[in-house]
Scaffold this motif. Structure first.
Motif, PDB file in Angstrom:
ATOM      1  N   TYR A  98      -0.579  26.609  19.098  1.00 19.68           N
ATOM      2  CA  TYR A  98       0.506  26.860  20.046  1.00 19.68           C
ATOM      3  C   TYR A  98       1.832  26.293  19.526  1.00 19.68           C
ATOM      4  O   TYR A  98       2.855  26.984  19.527  1.00 19.68           O
ATOM      5  CB  TYR A  98       0.171  26.270  21.418  1.00 19.68           C
ATOM      6  CG  TYR A  98       1.157  26.659  22.484  1.00 19.68           C
ATOM      7  CD1 TYR A  98       1.086  27.912  23.090  1.00 19.68           C
ATOM      8  CD2 TYR A  98       2.167  25.785  22.883  1.00 19.68           C
ATOM      9  CE1 TYR A  98       1.995  28.284  24.074  1.00 19.68           C
ATOM     10  CE2 TYR A  98       3.082  26.158  23.869  1.00 19.68           C
ATOM     11  CZ  TYR A  98       2.989  27.399  24.453  1.00 19.68           C
ATOM     12  OH  TYR A  98       3.890  27.760  25.419  1.00 19.68           O
ATOM     13  N   ARG A 101       3.189  28.204  16.440  1.00 15.39           N
ATOM     14  CA  ARG A 101       3.765  29.488  16.842  1.00 15.39           C
ATOM     15  C   ARG A 101       5.078  29.305  17.578  1.00 15.39           C
ATOM     16  O   ARG A 101       6.015  30.071  17.402  1.00 15.39           O
ATOM     17  CB  ARG A 101       2.763  30.281  17.677  1.00 15.39           C
ATOM     18  CG  ARG A 101       1.811  31.059  16.773  1.00 15.39           C
ATOM     19  CD  ARG A 101       0.381  30.939  17.167  1.00 15.39           C
ATOM     20  NE  ARG A 101      -0.509  31.476  16.151  1.00 15.39           N
ATOM     21  CZ  ARG A 101      -0.936  30.808  15.083  1.00 15.39           C
ATOM     22  NH1 ARG A 101      -0.533  29.580  14.869  1.00 15.39           N
ATOM     23  NH2 ARG A 101      -1.745  31.359  14.203  1.00 15.39           N
ATOM     24  N   LEU A 102       5.152  28.272  18.387  1.00  9.54           N
ATOM     25  CA  LEU A 102       6.393  27.957  19.094  1.00  9.54           C
ATOM     26  C   LEU A 102       7.495  27.568  18.101  1.00  9.54           C
ATOM     27  O   LEU A 102       8.639  28.009  18.224  1.00  9.54           O
ATOM     28  CB  LEU A 102       6.138  26.817  20.088  1.00  9.54           C
ATOM     29  CG  LEU A 102       7.182  26.561  21.153  1.00  9.54           C
ATOM     30  CD1 LEU A 102       7.342  27.777  22.051  1.00  9.54           C
ATOM     31  CD2 LEU A 102       6.784  25.350  21.993  1.00  9.54           C
ATOM     32  N   LYS A 106       9.805  30.669  17.460  1.00  7.76           N
ATOM     33  CA  LYS A 106      10.907  30.227  18.329  1.00  7.76           C
ATOM     34  C   LYS A 106      10.732  30.631  19.791  1.00  7.76           C
ATOM     35  O   LYS A 106      11.533  30.280  20.625  1.00  7.76           O
ATOM     36  CB  LYS A 106      12.274  30.737  17.840  1.00  7.76           C
ATOM     37  CG  LYS A 106      12.585  30.405  16.403  1.00  7.76           C
ATOM     38  CD  LYS A 106      12.971  28.975  16.226  1.00  7.76           C
ATOM     39  CE  LYS A 106      13.514  28.749  14.840  1.00  7.76           C
ATOM     40  NZ  LYS A 106      12.748  27.863  14.029  1.00  7.76           N
ATOM     41  N   SER A 107       9.718  31.395  20.082  1.00 12.22           N
ATOM     42  CA  SER A 107       9.453  31.740  21.479  1.00 12.22           C
ATOM     43  C   SER A 107       7.982  32.110  21.605  1.00 12.22           C
ATOM     44  O   SER A 107       7.378  32.638  20.682  1.00 12.22           O
ATOM     45  CB  SER A 107      10.325  32.900  21.929  1.00 12.22           C
ATOM     46  OG  SER A 107       9.961  34.074  21.246  1.00 12.22           O
ATOM     47  N   MET A 108       7.439  31.830  22.758  1.00  9.51           N
ATOM     48  CA  MET A 108       6.056  32.208  23.043  1.00  9.51           C
ATOM     49  C   MET A 108       6.059  32.976  24.348  1.00  9.51           C
ATOM     50  O   MET A 108       6.698  32.578  25.314  1.00  9.51           O
ATOM     51  CB  MET A 108       5.163  30.969  23.188  1.00  9.51           C
ATOM     52  CG  MET A 108       4.721  30.360  21.873  1.00  9.51           C
ATOM     53  SD  MET A 108       3.570  31.394  20.957  1.00  9.51           S
ATOM     54  CE  MET A 108       2.096  31.230  21.927  1.00  9.51           C
ATOM     55  N   THR A 109       5.347  34.069  24.357  1.00  8.11           N
ATOM     56  CA  THR A 109       5.285  34.871  25.577  1.00  8.11           C
ATOM     57  C   THR A 109       4.243  34.308  26.548  1.00  8.11           C
ATOM     58  O   THR A 109       4.304  34.600  27.734  1.00  8.11           O
ATOM     59  CB  THR A 109       4.939  36.331  25.246  1.00  8.11           C
ATOM     60  OG1 THR A 109       3.712  36.354  24.509  1.00  8.11           O
ATOM     61  CG2 THR A 109       6.051  36.974  24.433  1.00  8.11           C
ATOM     62  N   SER A 111       2.198  31.013  28.338  1.00 11.89           N
ATOM     63  CA  SER A 111       2.260  29.580  28.623  1.00 11.89           C
ATOM     64  C   SER A 111       1.124  28.912  27.854  1.00 11.89           C
ATOM     65  O   SER A 111       0.183  29.580  27.399  1.00 11.89           O
ATOM     66  CB  SER A 111       2.093  29.332  30.122  1.00 11.89           C
ATOM     67  OG  SER A 111       0.776  29.660  30.521  1.00 11.89           O
TER      68      SER A 111
END
Length: 181
Positions: A98, A101-102, A106-109, A111
């Protein structure tokens, strides 16, 4: 300065590097898009997590004297340890996945809880396989060393008995030679 690395650390590095390479190559081959930064970070952290967990287990098992236990007492401890290590592995790997990938995307779809739910089973199964293999290999190594030490000790004791028997025969024969002279 001559630096010596123990067999334990060589095997740890080779084993976890091989596993991480396998996952990295699998990700590269099976993915339509491979992000090198994520692949490299996954590789490094997979090795670090694997070594950290198994080394912590090794220290715990040595402190508890598990490498000296017979199989009847050791097997339940191994089973419980596999489950505990698999849960720890799952948490560590999912957090790692997590965060990487964050960081890279730079963004995670998703939670974190949704990501955890979607990946936990696959990671847990992988962790269970890995920890089972590692724990069995580790304890089989110690078991074989203990068996070798037992065989050596038995051979040494057998030699001592033979020498004592020869000495006994020698002392029985020597008085007869003295009476002839």
């Amino acid at each position: 300065m001559n630096i010596s690395v123990s067999n334990y650390w060589k095997i740890q590095l080779i084993g976890w590097t091989s596993a991480a390479l396998y996952w990295g190559i699998s990700g590269f081959v099976l993915s339509d898009y491979f992000i090198w930064e994520m692949g490299l970070l996954d590789f490094i952290f997979d090795i670090a997590i694997g070594i950290a967990l198994t080394h912590l287990y090794r220290n715990f098992a040595i402190r508890k004297g598990w490498h000296k236990l017979n199989l009847k007492k050791l097997i339940p401890r191994i089973i419980l340890s596999v489950l505990v290590l698999s849960v720890l592995y799952t948490v560590a790997i999912v957090v790692k996945l997590y965060l990487i990938r964050l960081l890279v995307l730079k963004s995670m779809t998703l939670s974190f809880s949704a990501f955890f739910k979607s990946t936990q089973l696959q990671v847990f199964i992988t962790g269970t396989r890995l920890m089972s293999v590692w724990l069995l290999a580790y304890h089989l190594y110690h078991y074989s060393r203990l068996e070798l030490e037992t065989v050596k000790e038995n051979a040494r004791l057998s030699l001592i008995i033979k020498e004592a028997q020869l000495q006994n025969l020698s002392t029985q024969l020597n008085p007869h030679f003295f009476s002839i002279l």
